[in-house]
Design a protein around this motif. Structure first.
Motif, PDB file in Angstrom:
ATOM      1  N   SER A 115       5.086   5.780   4.883  1.00  0.00           N
ATOM      2  CA  SER A 115       5.421   5.694   6.303  1.00  0.00           C
ATOM      3  C   SER A 115       6.858   5.219   6.511  1.00  0.00           C
ATOM      4  N   LYS A 175      -3.917   2.832   8.848  1.00  0.00           N
ATOM      5  CA  LYS A 175      -3.496   2.082   7.659  1.00  0.00           C
ATOM      6  C   LYS A 175      -2.324   1.151   7.998  1.00  0.00           C
ATOM      7  N   THR A 176      -1.389   1.644   8.793  1.00  0.00           N
ATOM      8  CA  THR A 176      -0.250   0.811   9.211  1.00  0.00           C
ATOM      9  C   THR A 176      -0.730  -0.345  10.066  1.00  0.00           C
ATOM     10  N   GLU A 221       0.538   4.076   1.369  1.00  0.00           N
ATOM     11  CA  GLU A 221       0.660   4.687   2.707  1.00  0.00           C
ATOM     12  C   GLU A 221       1.749   4.007   3.519  1.00  0.00           C
ATOM     13  N   TRP A 253       0.830  -1.202   0.000  1.00  0.00           N
ATOM     14  CA  TRP A 253       0.000   0.000   0.000  1.00  0.00           C
ATOM     15  C   TRP A 253       0.868   1.257   0.000  1.00  0.00           C
ATOM     16  N   ALA A 313      -3.632  -1.758   9.952  1.00  0.00           N
ATOM     17  CA  ALA A 313      -4.327  -2.688   9.058  1.00  0.00           C
ATOM     18  C   ALA A 313      -3.323  -3.536   8.271  1.00  0.00           C
ATOM     19  N   TRP A 314      -2.255  -2.893   7.762  1.00  0.00           N
ATOM     20  CA  TRP A 314      -1.224  -3.629   7.024  1.00  0.00           C
ATOM     21  C   TRP A 314      -0.559  -4.656   7.932  1.00  0.00           C
ATOM     22  N   ASP A 332      -0.495   4.643  12.458  1.00  0.00           N
ATOM     23  CA  ASP A 332      -1.815   5.108  12.024  1.00  0.00           C
ATOM     24  C   ASP A 332      -2.681   3.900  11.672  1.00  0.00           C
TER      25      ASP A 332
END
Length: 112
Positions: free
Chosen positions: A36, A76-77, A32, A30, A79-80, A74
């Motif tokens: 990051s 998104k991190t 993001e 991703w 979730a990854w 965050d």
């Protein structure tokens, strides 16, 4: 430049390993997550695999430590990391909550 080396295992399952590798192909991580990693000061990062063992090489500017772990992740991190956690397994000697375990250099031809 400073290089840091880390190890982590994947679940010993050929299908899971193949899927993990697909997630790490160009354009699949991703954006993001890439942003990051770069924002944390990482100049280059590579992951190598043999069997189910991974080795990650992280290159930083000289004198710069990795700040990504210290930052509050965050959504998104998180979730990854949850997605990747489906494929990963901790090394037996990893500390509680630790995924990627730092490796210690034990030999350098330059120092021999």
């Amino acid at each position: 430049m400073q290089r840091h080396y880390y190890a982590l295992d994947l679940r010993d399952d050929a299908e899971a390993i193949a899927e993990y590798e697909r997630w790490h192909q160009p354009g699949q991580v991703w954006p993001e997550i890439i942003a990051s990693i770069r924002a944390s000061g990482v100049q280059e990062m590579e992951i190598f695999r043999t069997g189910n063992r991974l080795v990650m090489v992280v290159q930083m500017a000289a004198g710069q430590g990795i700040s990504r772990e210290a930052a509050e992740p965050d959504a998104k991190t998180l979730a990854w990391e949850a997605l990747m956690d489906r494929y990963q397994q901790r090394l037996p000697w990893a500390q509680a909550g630790q995924k990627w375990v730092p490796m210690q250099r034990i030999f350098s031809l330059a120092d021999a």
